[in-house]
Design a protein around this motif. Structure first.
Motif, PDB file in Angstrom:
ATOM      1  N   GLY A  33     -12.317  83.656 -31.461  1.00 57.46           N
ATOM      2  CA  GLY A  33     -12.528  84.562 -30.878  1.00 57.46           C
ATOM      3  C   GLY A  33     -14.153  85.208 -30.594  1.00 57.46           C
ATOM      4  O   GLY A  33     -14.383  86.294 -30.226  1.00 57.46           O
ATOM      5  N   GLU A  34     -14.872  84.324 -31.347  1.00 57.84           N
ATOM      6  CA  GLU A  34     -16.427  84.480 -31.436  1.00 57.84           C
ATOM      7  C   GLU A  34     -16.884  84.269 -29.945  1.00 57.84           C
ATOM      8  O   GLU A  34     -16.600  83.266 -29.309  1.00 57.84           O
ATOM      9  CB  GLU A  34     -16.966  83.798 -32.369  1.00 57.84           C
ATOM     10  N   GLU A  35     -17.774  85.093 -29.382  1.00 57.63           N
ATOM     11  CA  GLU A  35     -18.392  84.747 -28.071  1.00 57.63           C
ATOM     12  C   GLU A  35     -19.964  83.929 -28.383  1.00 57.63           C
ATOM     13  O   GLU A  35     -20.873  84.467 -28.367  1.00 57.63           O
ATOM     14  CB  GLU A  35     -18.846  86.083 -27.589  1.00 57.63           C
ATOM     15  N   LEU A  36     -19.511  82.643 -28.602  1.00 56.53           N
ATOM     16  CA  LEU A  36     -20.899  81.820 -29.095  1.00 56.53           C
ATOM     17  C   LEU A  36     -21.514  81.671 -27.908  1.00 56.53           C
ATOM     18  O   LEU A  36     -23.008  81.619 -28.071  1.00 56.53           O
ATOM     19  CB  LEU A  36     -20.052  80.522 -29.991  1.00 56.53           C
ATOM     20  N   LEU A  37     -20.938  81.324 -26.804  1.00 55.04           N
ATOM     21  CA  LEU A  37     -21.861  80.973 -25.715  1.00 55.04           C
ATOM     22  C   LEU A  37     -22.598  82.194 -25.301  1.00 55.04           C
ATOM     23  O   LEU A  37     -23.853  82.133 -24.941  1.00 55.04           O
ATOM     24  CB  LEU A  37     -20.985  80.353 -24.761  1.00 55.04           C
ATOM     25  N   TRP A  38     -22.232  83.452 -25.457  1.00 59.23           N
ATOM     26  CA  TRP A  38     -22.490  84.340 -24.805  1.00 59.23           C
ATOM     27  C   TRP A  38     -23.632  84.990 -25.824  1.00 59.23           C
ATOM     28  O   TRP A  38     -24.800  85.296 -25.364  1.00 59.23           O
ATOM     29  CB  TRP A  38     -21.713  85.578 -24.764  1.00 59.23           C
ATOM     30  N   GLN A  39     -23.499  84.799 -27.255  1.00 61.96           N
ATOM     31  CA  GLN A  39     -24.488  85.052 -28.134  1.00 61.96           C
ATOM     32  C   GLN A  39     -25.762  83.978 -27.861  1.00 61.96           C
ATOM     33  O   GLN A  39     -26.778  84.432 -28.043  1.00 61.96           O
ATOM     34  CB  GLN A  39     -23.864  84.864 -29.633  1.00 61.96           C
ATOM     35  N   ALA A  40     -25.599  82.827 -27.681  1.00 62.53           N
ATOM     36  CA  ALA A  40     -26.582  81.996 -27.413  1.00 62.53           C
ATOM     37  C   ALA A  40     -27.395  82.331 -26.240  1.00 62.53           C
ATOM     38  O   ALA A  40     -28.631  82.256 -26.258  1.00 62.53           O
ATOM     39  CB  ALA A  40     -26.276  80.445 -27.438  1.00 62.53           C
ATOM     40  N   ALA A  41     -26.611  82.670 -25.247  1.00 53.72           N
ATOM     41  CA  ALA A  41     -27.442  83.179 -23.792  1.00 53.72           C
ATOM     42  C   ALA A  41     -28.410  84.249 -24.270  1.00 53.72           C
ATOM     43  O   ALA A  41     -29.394  84.389 -23.599  1.00 53.72           O
ATOM     44  CB  ALA A  41     -26.452  83.290 -22.713  1.00 53.72           C
ATOM     45  N   ARG A  42     -27.769  85.136 -24.926  1.00 56.34           N
ATOM     46  CA  ARG A  42     -28.650  86.402 -25.401  1.00 56.34           C
ATOM     47  C   ARG A  42     -29.890  86.129 -26.072  1.00 56.34           C
ATOM     48  O   ARG A  42     -30.903  86.614 -25.780  1.00 56.34           O
ATOM     49  CB  ARG A  42     -27.649  87.483 -26.114  1.00 56.34           C
ATOM     50  N   ARG A  43     -29.758  84.946 -26.918  1.00 53.35           N
ATOM     51  CA  ARG A  43     -31.014  84.374 -27.659  1.00 53.35           C
ATOM     52  C   ARG A  43     -32.057  84.004 -26.917  1.00 53.35           C
ATOM     53  O   ARG A  43     -33.318  83.937 -27.212  1.00 53.35           O
ATOM     54  CB  ARG A  43     -30.552  83.452 -28.683  1.00 53.35           C
ATOM     55  N   HIS A  44     -31.894  83.357 -25.762  1.00 53.51           N
ATOM     56  CA  HIS A  44     -32.677  82.528 -24.877  1.00 53.51           C
ATOM     57  C   HIS A  44     -33.112  82.869 -23.595  1.00 53.51           C
ATOM     58  O   HIS A  44     -33.814  82.582 -23.024  1.00 53.51           O
ATOM     59  CB  HIS A  44     -32.176  81.125 -25.008  1.00 53.51           C
ATOM     60  N   LEU A  45     -32.102  83.800 -23.071  1.00 51.41           N
ATOM     61  CA  LEU A  45     -32.015  83.977 -21.597  1.00 51.41           C
ATOM     62  C   LEU A  45     -32.120  85.540 -21.310  1.00 51.41           C
ATOM     63  O   LEU A  45     -32.173  86.104 -22.358  1.00 51.41           O
ATOM     64  CB  LEU A  45     -30.701  83.697 -20.683  1.00 51.41           C
ATOM     65  N   ARG A  46     -32.440  86.131 -19.975  1.00 54.40           N
ATOM     66  CA  ARG A  46     -32.604  87.524 -19.879  1.00 54.40           C
ATOM     67  C   ARG A  46     -31.380  88.003 -19.469  1.00 54.40           C
ATOM     68  O   ARG A  46     -30.821  87.682 -18.284  1.00 54.40           O
ATOM     69  CB  ARG A  46     -33.909  87.579 -19.118  1.00 54.40           C
ATOM     70  N   ALA A  47     -30.708  88.798 -20.096  1.00 59.15           N
ATOM     71  CA  ALA A  47     -29.459  89.545 -19.506  1.00 59.15           C
ATOM     72  C   ALA A  47     -29.830  90.178 -18.421  1.00 59.15           C
ATOM     73  O   ALA A  47     -30.694  91.111 -18.228  1.00 59.15           O
ATOM     74  CB  ALA A  47     -28.899  90.572 -20.734  1.00 59.15           C
ATOM     75  N   LYS A  48     -28.755  90.389 -17.333  1.00 60.75           N
ATOM     76  CA  LYS A  48     -28.812  91.308 -16.118  1.00 60.75           C
ATOM     77  C   LYS A  48     -27.538  91.780 -15.835  1.00 60.75           C
ATOM     78  O   LYS A  48     -26.550  91.105 -16.289  1.00 60.75           O
ATOM     79  CB  LYS A  48     -29.197  90.180 -15.082  1.00 60.75           C
ATOM     80  N   PRO A  49     -27.490  92.858 -15.037  1.00 65.66           N
ATOM     81  CA  PRO A  49     -26.165  93.401 -14.405  1.00 65.66           C
ATOM     82  C   PRO A  49     -25.471  92.363 -13.714  1.00 65.66           C
ATOM     83  O   PRO A  49     -26.203  91.597 -12.901  1.00 65.66           O
ATOM     84  CB  PRO A  49     -26.729  94.446 -13.568  1.00 65.66           C
ATOM     85  N   VAL A  50     -24.082  92.325 -13.942  1.00 68.03           N
ATOM     86  CA  VAL A  50     -23.412  91.156 -13.124  1.00 68.03           C
ATOM     87  C   VAL A  50     -23.509  91.350 -11.710  1.00 68.03           C
ATOM     88  O   VAL A  50     -23.659  90.234 -10.995  1.00 68.03           O
ATOM     89  CB  VAL A  50     -21.913  91.296 -13.876  1.00 68.03           C
ATOM     90  N   ALA A  51     -23.585  92.619 -11.170  1.00 70.30           N
ATOM     91  CA  ALA A  51     -23.733  92.792  -9.644  1.00 70.30           C
ATOM     92  C   ALA A  51     -25.043  92.176  -9.353  1.00 70.30           C
ATOM     93  O   ALA A  51     -25.505  92.142  -7.993  1.00 70.30           O
ATOM     94  CB  ALA A  51     -23.620  94.160  -9.461  1.00 70.30           C
ATOM     95  N   ASP A  52     -26.190  92.182 -10.019  1.00 72.83           N
ATOM     96  CA  ASP A  52     -27.370  91.759  -9.585  1.00 72.83           C
ATOM     97  C   ASP A  52     -27.899  90.333  -9.491  1.00 72.83           C
ATOM     98  O   ASP A  52     -28.428  89.778 -10.102  1.00 72.83           O
ATOM     99  CB  ASP A  52     -28.355  92.334 -10.659  1.00 72.83           C
ATOM    100  N   ALA A  53     -26.973  89.632  -8.507  1.00 73.18           N
ATOM    101  CA  ALA A  53     -27.143  88.299  -8.180  1.00 73.18           C
ATOM    102  C   ALA A  53     -28.430  87.842  -7.536  1.00 73.18           C
ATOM    103  O   ALA A  53     -29.031  88.537  -6.442  1.00 73.18           O
ATOM    104  CB  ALA A  53     -25.968  87.921  -7.314  1.00 73.18           C
ATOM    105  N   ALA A  54     -29.081  86.629  -8.222  1.00 75.39           N
ATOM    106  CA  ALA A  54     -29.959  86.182  -7.482  1.00 75.39           C
ATOM    107  C   ALA A  54     -29.891  84.489  -7.948  1.00 75.39           C
ATOM    108  O   ALA A  54     -29.305  84.277  -8.686  1.00 75.39           O
ATOM    109  CB  ALA A  54     -31.481  86.502  -8.358  1.00 75.39           C
ATOM    110  N   PRO A  55     -30.482  83.756  -6.982  1.00 80.80           N
ATOM    111  CA  PRO A  55     -30.356  82.186  -7.021  1.00 80.80           C
ATOM    112  C   PRO A  55     -30.986  81.877  -8.487  1.00 80.80           C
ATOM    113  O   PRO A  55     -31.958  82.447  -8.796  1.00 80.80           O
ATOM    114  CB  PRO A  55     -31.025  81.469  -5.707  1.00 80.80           C
TER     115      PRO A  55
END
Length: 154
Positions: A62-84
């Motif tokens: 049940g660990e959010e491993l992919l999400w945790q890795a994304a937070r380490r290296h990418l910039r979180a955005k609101p889900v509704a704030d879509a950009a290419p």
């Protein structure tokens, strides 16, 4: 602009066959491998080693491993704030961990995303209602000058 480079690189992977745990354009890739290959093309060296993983990812724990890795290296955005160029994390079932990812290709009236999908390889798919409802998180690639980003040829 970083987003344009990311989308162009993702589209260069279209047609790569699906191959679990691989990240080689033209030879084989899974969804994480696509992201890793794009990172290498844009920034150079990957920011961390990826351990071996099963196709069920972290479902048993049940660990959010992919999400945790994304937070380490990418910039979180609101889900509704879509950009290419955004990285999209998907939950394939309600209540499950986010274990699939893709990159926003187009926004607007005909949104799309580029992803490596079992049985299809790397494709650009419509970001239809069923896919859009599965988006758990949205991230942007870091600016080329951001700490931790190692520009490949910037």
């Amino acid at each position: 602009m970083i987003a344009e480079r990311v989308v162009a690189e993702a589209r260069a992977w279209i047609g790569t066959p699906y191959l679990h745990q691989c990240a080689t354009r033209g030879a084989g890739s899974d969804c994480l491998g696509l992201l890793r290959g794009i990172w290498r093309a844009v920034y150079g060296e990957e920011p961390e080693a990826v351990p071996a993983y099963t196709q069920d990812w972290a479902e048993p724990s049940g660990e959010e491993l992919l999400w945790q890795a994304a937070r380490r290296h990418l910039r979180a955005k609101p889900v509704a704030d879509a950009a290419p160029g955004d990285v999209l994390l998907f939950r394939m079932r309600e209540g499950a961990v986010a274990k699939h990812l893709g990159l926003q290709g187009r926004i607007g009236a005909a949104p799309s995303f580029i992803h490596a999908y079992t049985g299809h390889g790397v494709v650009e798919s419509p970001l239809s209602g069923p896919w859009a409802r599965r988006i758990a998180a949205r991230f942007a690639f870091p600016d080329l000058d951001a700490p931790g980003a190692h520009p490949a040829d910037h």
